[in-house]
Design a protein around this motif. Structure first.
Motif, PDB file in Angstrom:
ATOM      1  N   PRO A   1       0.760  -1.245   0.178  1.00 58.62           N
ATOM      2  CA  PRO A   1      -0.064   0.023  -0.012  1.00 58.62           C
ATOM      3  C   PRO A   1       0.884   1.037  -0.100  1.00 58.62           C
ATOM      4  O   PRO A   1       2.112   1.298   0.517  1.00 58.62           O
ATOM      5  N   SER A   2       0.573   2.021  -0.836  1.00 60.12           N
ATOM      6  CA  SER A   2       1.365   3.288  -0.790  1.00 60.12           C
ATOM      7  C   SER A   2       0.687   4.327   0.278  1.00 60.12           C
ATOM      8  O   SER A   2      -0.201   5.022  -0.141  1.00 60.12           O
TER       9      SER A   2
ATOM     10  N   GLY B   1      -5.099  -1.505  -8.786  1.00 59.96           N
ATOM     11  CA  GLY B   1      -3.984  -0.920  -8.166  1.00 59.96           C
ATOM     12  C   GLY B   1      -4.471  -0.174  -6.930  1.00 59.96           C
ATOM     13  O   GLY B   1      -3.506   0.300  -6.397  1.00 59.96           O
ATOM     14  N   GLU B   2      -5.844   0.021  -6.774  1.00 62.26           N
ATOM     15  CA  GLU B   2      -6.254   0.789  -5.807  1.00 62.26           C
ATOM     16  C   GLU B   2      -5.853   0.243  -4.172  1.00 62.26           C
ATOM     17  O   GLU B   2      -6.161  -1.110  -4.117  1.00 62.26           O
ATOM     18  N   THR B   3      -5.701   0.910  -3.293  1.00 66.43           N
ATOM     19  CA  THR B   3      -5.447   0.483  -1.942  1.00 66.43           C
ATOM     20  C   THR B   3      -6.874   0.942  -1.265  1.00 66.43           C
ATOM     21  O   THR B   3      -7.427   1.977  -1.178  1.00 66.43           O
TER      22      THR B   3
ATOM     23  N   VAL C   1      -4.320  -3.804  -1.114  1.00 63.03           N
ATOM     24  CA  VAL C   1      -3.933  -3.359  -2.519  1.00 63.03           C
ATOM     25  C   VAL C   1      -4.753  -4.395  -3.719  1.00 63.03           C
ATOM     26  O   VAL C   1      -3.961  -5.448  -3.864  1.00 63.03           O
TER      27      VAL C   1
ATOM     28  N   ASP D   1      -4.875  -5.534  -6.830  1.00 60.45           N
ATOM     29  CA  ASP D   1      -3.964  -5.423  -8.089  1.00 60.45           C
ATOM     30  C   ASP D   1      -4.513  -6.613  -8.922  1.00 60.45           C
ATOM     31  O   ASP D   1      -3.696  -6.654 -10.088  1.00 60.45           O
TER      32      ASP D   1
END
Ligand code: C2O
Ligand code: CU
Length: 433
Positions: free
Chosen positions: A306-307, A352-354, A405, A407
């Motif tokens: 996770p960013s 790609g969403e967290t 995440v 993905d």
């Protein structure tokens, strides 16, 4: 792929010396009715569903990065499909009839071909009428070895299960009853471990891969007779090793231990009366050259991180059941007031969403919530990230946030792994596009 020696001695003996290319592919997993020995040898037998003649089915063992090439032949007398629990898999191979593939009818087969992206301890099981098919034994271990596995004397798979059987061994055929579904699920009358190795030496370093394959039973578990650490949960390596100490293993959860044997290894189910022994691995002799190196952490899994904080925050409220559970769904259980799968996903998530999901258990029962196709972090109370898991246990009235995440594109189930709860409303799905 290597086949477990215990169940596949003949097959592997026959293949000795053959060049790899001549190994028959795909490998066949044939599901059918079998007679099994659940109770101790000499006691009565039990009618089960097995794979290639046994329940649990054969241990499938791969190396990280391998392709699995498996043909599921269904001969159990009704439709089925196989789910590869915990694998970050290509969606079309996830084994969920009606969502990712058609039902595999009796007498038909389905080819599963997928990559194994992560090392770890996984398992496979039926995903059709699972509250009955899994309870009858339609499951097996799926092990993915690291490129350079930690040195141990024995790598041992230990499945934990319970069965609702008579003292004669006869299966009690009350599957799917609504009383079980609305309470804690189909709890067994007899429980034990199924270890892949029965004898070790004092001083042996062992890796134990524990897998709870029960449909409803949360195993409180104490493992004695060894000194070491918990190194992985749900297949995923821990960045900080944990003590083996007593703990809970919810349905579908796994735990890897690496430890040195000091005496008979016992698997104990503590109860209010006498502790119940689920089984043991006995000790014979001493290892003259015990491994001396420290038990270390396993190589980190290559999962997306996770960013920072979440791109999206969702709340998932678990409702319903007996003992006063209220909700607006049309079955025994619901998630956010909705029972069972709808035509549209709960949410569409961009690849790609967290996403942070706030799980809120408003019911009077514990639930083990499982997400397909991904692993997620449990978020600790102090906001630090806990272990990566694919199944998280929520005690009654407990809340926990998870961070994932998303993905992996496709349609993914999110459901309670108490399989009777799943069958009576506690499931939903998300779509990652
Ligand atoms: Cu282990 Cu949807 O299942
Ligand atoms: Cu549940």
């Amino acid at each position: 792929m290597q086949i477990n020696r215990r169940t596949f001695l003949l097959a592997s003996a026959a293949l000795v010396g053959l060049p790899k290319a001549s190994l028959a592919a795909p490998f066949i997993l044939r599901a059918e009715k079998i007679t099994g020995q659940v109770l101790p040898e000499g006691d009565g037998t039990t009618q089960l569903l097995g794979i290639n003649g046994s329940s649990p089915g054969p241990e499938l063992r791969f190396r990280i990065g391998d392709m699995a090439d498996l043909r599921f032949e269904n001969a159990i007398g009704e439709g089925s499909a196989i789910h590869w629990h915990g694998i970050r898999i290509d969606n079309s191979m996830d084994g969920v009839p009606g969502l990712t593939q058609p039902l595999v009818e009796d007498g038909k087969s389905f080819d599963y071909r997928f990559k194994l992206p992560d090392a770890g301890t996984y398992w496979y099981h039926s995903h059709n009428r699972s509250w009955e098919q899994v309870a009858r034994g339609l499951y097996g271990p799926l092990i993915v070895e690291e490129a350079d596995p930690p040195k141990v004397a024995h790598d041992i798979t230990v499945m934990l299960d319970d069965w609702r059987i008579e003292r004669t061994g006869e299966m009690i055929e009350d599957f799917g009853n609504r009383h079980d579904f609305s309470h804690a699920g189909r709890l067994g009358t007899f429980a034990k471990i199924i270890p892949s190795v029965n004898t070790v030496r004092r001083g042996d370093r062992v890796r134990l891969r524990l897998i709870n394959v029960a449909t409803a039973r949360i195993f409180p578990l104490e493992v004695t007779g060894l000194a070491g650490k918990v190194v992985a949960l749900d297949g995923m390596p821990l960045s900080t090793l944990q003590d083996i100490g007593p703990r809970m293993l919810a349905p579908a959860q796994r735990m890897d231990i690496i430890a040195d044997v000091t005496e008979t290894v016992k698997f104990i189910f503590p109860t209010r009366q006498d502790p119940y022994e689920l089984g043991e691995i006995s000790v014979e002799g001493d290892n003259p050259n015990p491994i001396q190196t420290e038990i270390g952490i396993l190589p980190k899994a290559n999962v997306p991180q996770p960013s920072g904080s979440a791109d999206r925050v969702l709340t998932l409220t678990l409702q319903g059941g007996a003992m006063g559970g209220q909700h607006s769904g049309d079955d025994l259980w619901s998630l956010n007031g909705v029972s069972g799968l709808q035509d549209a996903p709960w949410h569409i998530i961009s690849r790609g969403e967290t996403v942070r999901i706030k799980l809120r258990n408003e019911t009077a029962f514990p639930h083990g919530i499982h997400l397909h196709g991904h692993h997620f972090y449990e978020v600790n109370a102090d906001e630090t990230l806990g272990p990566l898991r694919d199944t998280t246990l929520l005690q009654r009235q407990e809340s926990r946030d998870i961070l994932c995440v998303f993905d992996n594109p496709g349609k993914w189930l999110l459901h309670c792994h108490m399989l009777g709860h799943q069958a009576s409303g506690m499931k939903t799905w998300v779509e990652v596009t």
